[in-house]
Design a protein around this motif. Structure first.
Motif, mmCIF file in Angstrom:
data_model
loop_
_atom_site.group_PDB
_atom_site.id
_atom_site.type_symbol
_atom_site.label_atom_id
_atom_site.label_comp_id
_atom_site.label_asym_id
_atom_site.label_seq_id
_atom_site.Cartn_x
_atom_site.Cartn_y
_atom_site.Cartn_z
ATOM 1 N N SER A 12 0.808 -1.080 0.018
ATOM 2 C CA SER A 12 0.002 -0.102 0.074
ATOM 3 C C SER A 12 0.903 1.401 -0.039
ATOM 4 O O SER A 12 1.828 1.342 0.527
ATOM 5 C CB SER A 12 -1.080 0.049 1.251
ATOM 6 N N TYR A 13 0.548 2.308 -0.875
ATOM 7 C CA TYR A 13 1.250 3.405 -0.899
ATOM 8 C C TYR A 13 0.787 4.558 0.139
ATOM 9 O O TYR A 13 -0.268 4.589 0.279
ATOM 10 C CB TYR A 13 1.102 4.239 -2.301
ATOM 11 N N GLN A 14 1.698 5.267 0.842
ATOM 12 C CA GLN A 14 1.478 6.192 1.873
ATOM 13 C C GLN A 14 2.409 7.493 1.496
ATOM 14 O O GLN A 14 3.426 7.400 1.418
ATOM 15 C CB GLN A 14 1.703 5.811 3.195
ATOM 16 N N PRO A 15 1.607 8.546 0.998
ATOM 17 C CA PRO A 15 2.539 9.615 0.505
ATOM 18 C C PRO A 15 3.135 10.389 1.826
ATOM 19 O O PRO A 15 2.317 10.278 3.023
ATOM 20 C CB PRO A 15 1.483 10.497 -0.143
ATOM 21 N N THR A 16 4.317 10.944 1.587
ATOM 22 C CA THR A 16 5.076 11.517 2.922
ATOM 23 C C THR A 16 4.632 13.045 2.898
ATOM 24 O O THR A 16 3.909 13.444 1.894
ATOM 25 C CB THR A 16 6.431 11.398 2.622
ATOM 26 N N ASN A 17 4.723 13.628 4.029
ATOM 27 C CA ASN A 17 4.214 15.090 4.149
ATOM 28 C C ASN A 17 4.711 15.901 2.925
ATOM 29 O O ASN A 17 4.256 16.924 2.510
ATOM 30 C CB ASN A 17 4.569 15.513 5.272
ATOM 31 N N ASN A 18 6.034 15.580 2.387
ATOM 32 C CA ASN A 18 6.700 16.617 1.279
ATOM 33 C C ASN A 18 6.604 15.959 -0.126
ATOM 34 O O ASN A 18 7.259 16.448 -1.008
ATOM 35 C CB ASN A 18 8.178 17.016 1.667
ATOM 36 N N ALA A 19 5.517 14.823 -0.296
ATOM 37 C CA ALA A 19 5.512 14.354 -1.627
ATOM 38 C C ALA A 19 4.795 15.292 -2.532
ATOM 39 O O ALA A 19 3.974 15.906 -2.014
ATOM 40 C CB ALA A 19 4.729 12.940 -1.516
ATOM 41 N N LYS A 20 5.420 15.397 -3.836
ATOM 42 C CA LYS A 20 4.530 16.191 -4.786
ATOM 43 C C LYS A 20 3.984 15.124 -5.813
ATOM 44 O O LYS A 20 4.656 14.105 -6.394
ATOM 45 C CB LYS A 20 5.539 17.089 -5.423
ATOM 46 N N LEU A 21 2.639 15.568 -6.099
ATOM 47 C CA LEU A 21 2.018 14.546 -6.905
ATOM 48 C C LEU A 21 2.445 14.599 -8.434
ATOM 49 O O LEU A 21 2.293 15.990 -8.829
ATOM 50 C CB LEU A 21 0.337 14.736 -6.749
ATOM 51 N N ASP A 22 2.515 13.722 -8.972
ATOM 52 C CA ASP A 22 2.778 13.704 -10.341
ATOM 53 C C ASP A 22 1.726 13.660 -11.539
ATOM 54 O O ASP A 22 1.002 12.664 -11.367
ATOM 55 C CB ASP A 22 3.951 12.393 -10.838
ATOM 56 N N LEU A 23 1.299 14.704 -11.941
ATOM 57 C CA LEU A 23 0.139 14.722 -12.753
ATOM 58 C C LEU A 23 0.091 14.430 -14.124
ATOM 59 O O LEU A 23 -1.004 14.370 -14.754
ATOM 60 C CB LEU A 23 -0.442 16.311 -12.334
ATOM 61 N N SER A 24 1.270 13.996 -14.493
ATOM 62 C CA SER A 24 1.569 13.626 -15.820
ATOM 63 C C SER A 24 0.729 12.580 -16.386
ATOM 64 O O SER A 24 0.264 12.748 -17.581
ATOM 65 C CB SER A 24 2.932 13.196 -16.172
ATOM 66 N N ALA A 25 0.247 11.849 -15.642
ATOM 67 C CA ALA A 25 -0.665 10.464 -16.017
ATOM 68 C C ALA A 25 -1.973 11.123 -16.237
ATOM 69 O O ALA A 25 -2.614 10.332 -17.068
ATOM 70 C CB ALA A 25 -0.615 9.588 -14.854
ATOM 71 N N ILE A 26 -2.559 12.044 -15.823
ATOM 72 C CA ILE A 26 -4.003 12.700 -16.164
ATOM 73 C C ILE A 26 -3.732 13.684 -17.199
ATOM 74 O O ILE A 26 -5.089 13.771 -17.687
ATOM 75 C CB ILE A 26 -4.821 12.869 -14.965
ATOM 76 N N LEU A 27 -3.036 14.381 -17.028
ATOM 77 C CA LEU A 27 -3.090 15.414 -18.081
ATOM 78 C C LEU A 27 -3.257 15.251 -19.566
ATOM 79 O O LEU A 27 -2.707 14.251 -20.184
ATOM 80 C CB LEU A 27 -1.693 16.453 -18.114
ATOM 81 N N GLY A 28 -3.855 15.923 -20.209
ATOM 82 C CA GLY A 28 -4.138 15.617 -21.888
ATOM 83 C C GLY A 28 -5.575 15.447 -22.166
ATOM 84 O O GLY A 28 -6.529 15.812 -21.496
ATOM 85 N N ASP A 75 -4.082 7.587 -4.589
ATOM 86 C CA ASP A 75 -4.812 6.541 -4.094
ATOM 87 C C ASP A 75 -3.828 5.520 -3.376
ATOM 88 O O ASP A 75 -2.478 5.602 -3.289
ATOM 89 C CB ASP A 75 -5.697 5.621 -5.076
ATOM 90 N N ASN A 76 -4.128 4.397 -2.687
ATOM 91 C CA ASN A 76 -3.511 3.571 -2.188
ATOM 92 C C ASN A 76 -2.361 2.755 -2.766
ATOM 93 O O ASN A 76 -1.520 2.151 -2.263
ATOM 94 C CB ASN A 76 -4.211 2.717 -1.133
ATOM 95 N N LEU A 77 -2.644 2.927 -4.035
ATOM 96 C CA LEU A 77 -1.473 2.207 -4.926
ATOM 97 C C LEU A 77 -0.350 3.391 -5.470
ATOM 98 O O LEU A 77 0.329 2.711 -6.387
ATOM 99 C CB LEU A 77 -2.109 1.314 -6.098
ATOM 100 N N GLY A 78 -0.694 4.471 -5.315
ATOM 101 C CA GLY A 78 0.111 5.372 -5.645
ATOM 102 C C GLY A 78 -0.202 6.233 -7.137
ATOM 103 O O GLY A 78 0.464 6.797 -7.489
ATOM 104 N N GLN A 79 -1.411 5.698 -7.375
ATOM 105 C CA GLN A 79 -2.132 6.358 -8.747
ATOM 106 C C GLN A 79 -2.742 7.457 -8.766
ATOM 107 O O GLN A 79 -3.475 7.762 -7.490
ATOM 108 C CB GLN A 79 -2.937 4.955 -9.223
ATOM 109 N N THR A 80 -2.832 8.302 -9.568
ATOM 110 C CA THR A 80 -3.385 9.643 -9.379
ATOM 111 C C THR A 80 -4.955 9.454 -9.591
ATOM 112 O O THR A 80 -5.282 8.509 -10.470
ATOM 113 C CB THR A 80 -3.035 10.663 -10.584
ATOM 114 N N ALA A 81 -5.684 10.293 -9.104
ATOM 115 C CA ALA A 81 -7.254 10.258 -9.340
ATOM 116 C C ALA A 81 -7.645 11.783 -8.939
ATOM 117 O O ALA A 81 -6.696 12.645 -8.567
ATOM 118 C CB ALA A 81 -7.801 9.668 -8.020
ATOM 119 N N PHE A 82 -8.847 12.045 -9.392
ATOM 120 C CA PHE A 82 -9.384 13.258 -9.168
ATOM 121 C C PHE A 82 -10.745 13.382 -9.066
ATOM 122 O O PHE A 82 -11.652 12.280 -9.425
ATOM 123 C CB PHE A 82 -8.875 14.301 -10.397
ATOM 124 N N HIS A 83 -11.406 14.475 -8.714
ATOM 125 C CA HIS A 83 -13.010 14.730 -8.953
ATOM 126 C C HIS A 83 -13.262 16.070 -9.247
ATOM 127 O O HIS A 83 -12.231 16.907 -9.057
ATOM 128 C CB HIS A 83 -13.491 14.249 -7.649
#
Length: 131
Positions: A12-28, A75-83
């Motif tokens: 399970s992925y748990q982001p750290t406090n200083n983690a920056k989300l990589d948005l490249s997967a959802i852009l486009g 998410d808990n697997l480190g994948q990007t999500a949005f609403h």
């Protein structure tokens, strides 16, 4: 049912406090995998500074839903999500999406304003347009 019975041995992925989300997967630009959709034909996600926006194009009127800001998640697997939330004539769509194996799964929760139709959940799959 246990975690590894569903997801295998993936941790399970748990982001750290200083983690920056990589948005490249959802852009486009993303295209609906079903040509017969009655809701969203495609959408485009863009980033402007620290803000992220979606512009949805519907299969019916209105075709252009306009541009609204999205909230991003990991998410808990480190994948990007949005609403994102829209307020259209007659319907208030709430879009909740997550990445899965290169596809984007969008769940559209459609709240009809007139009360003549029951609220509706539509879940569809989108692939990224090569740009």
């Amino acid at each position: 049912m246990k975690w590894n019975e569903i997801h295998g041995e993936t941790q399970s992925y748990q982001p750290t406090n200083n983690a920056k989300l990589d948005l490249s997967a959802i852009l486009g630009t993303w295209i609906n995998s079903s040509e017969k959709t009655e809701w969203i034909k495609k959408y485009t996600i863009t980033q402007e500074g620290d803000r992220v926006f979606i512009n949805v194009y519907g299969a019916d009127s209105p075709e252009d839903w306009g541009k609204v800001e999205v909230t991003t998640f990991v998410d808990n697997l480190g994948q990007t999500a949005f609403h994102a939330q829209y307020n259209l004539d007659g319907v208030e769509p709430l879009l909740a999406a997550n990445m899965n194996k290169g596809l984007c799964v969008v769940a559209a929760f459609l709240k009809f304003k007139d009360g003549d139709r029951p609220n509706f959940l539509c879940r569809e799959f989108y692939y990224k347009l090569d740009e």
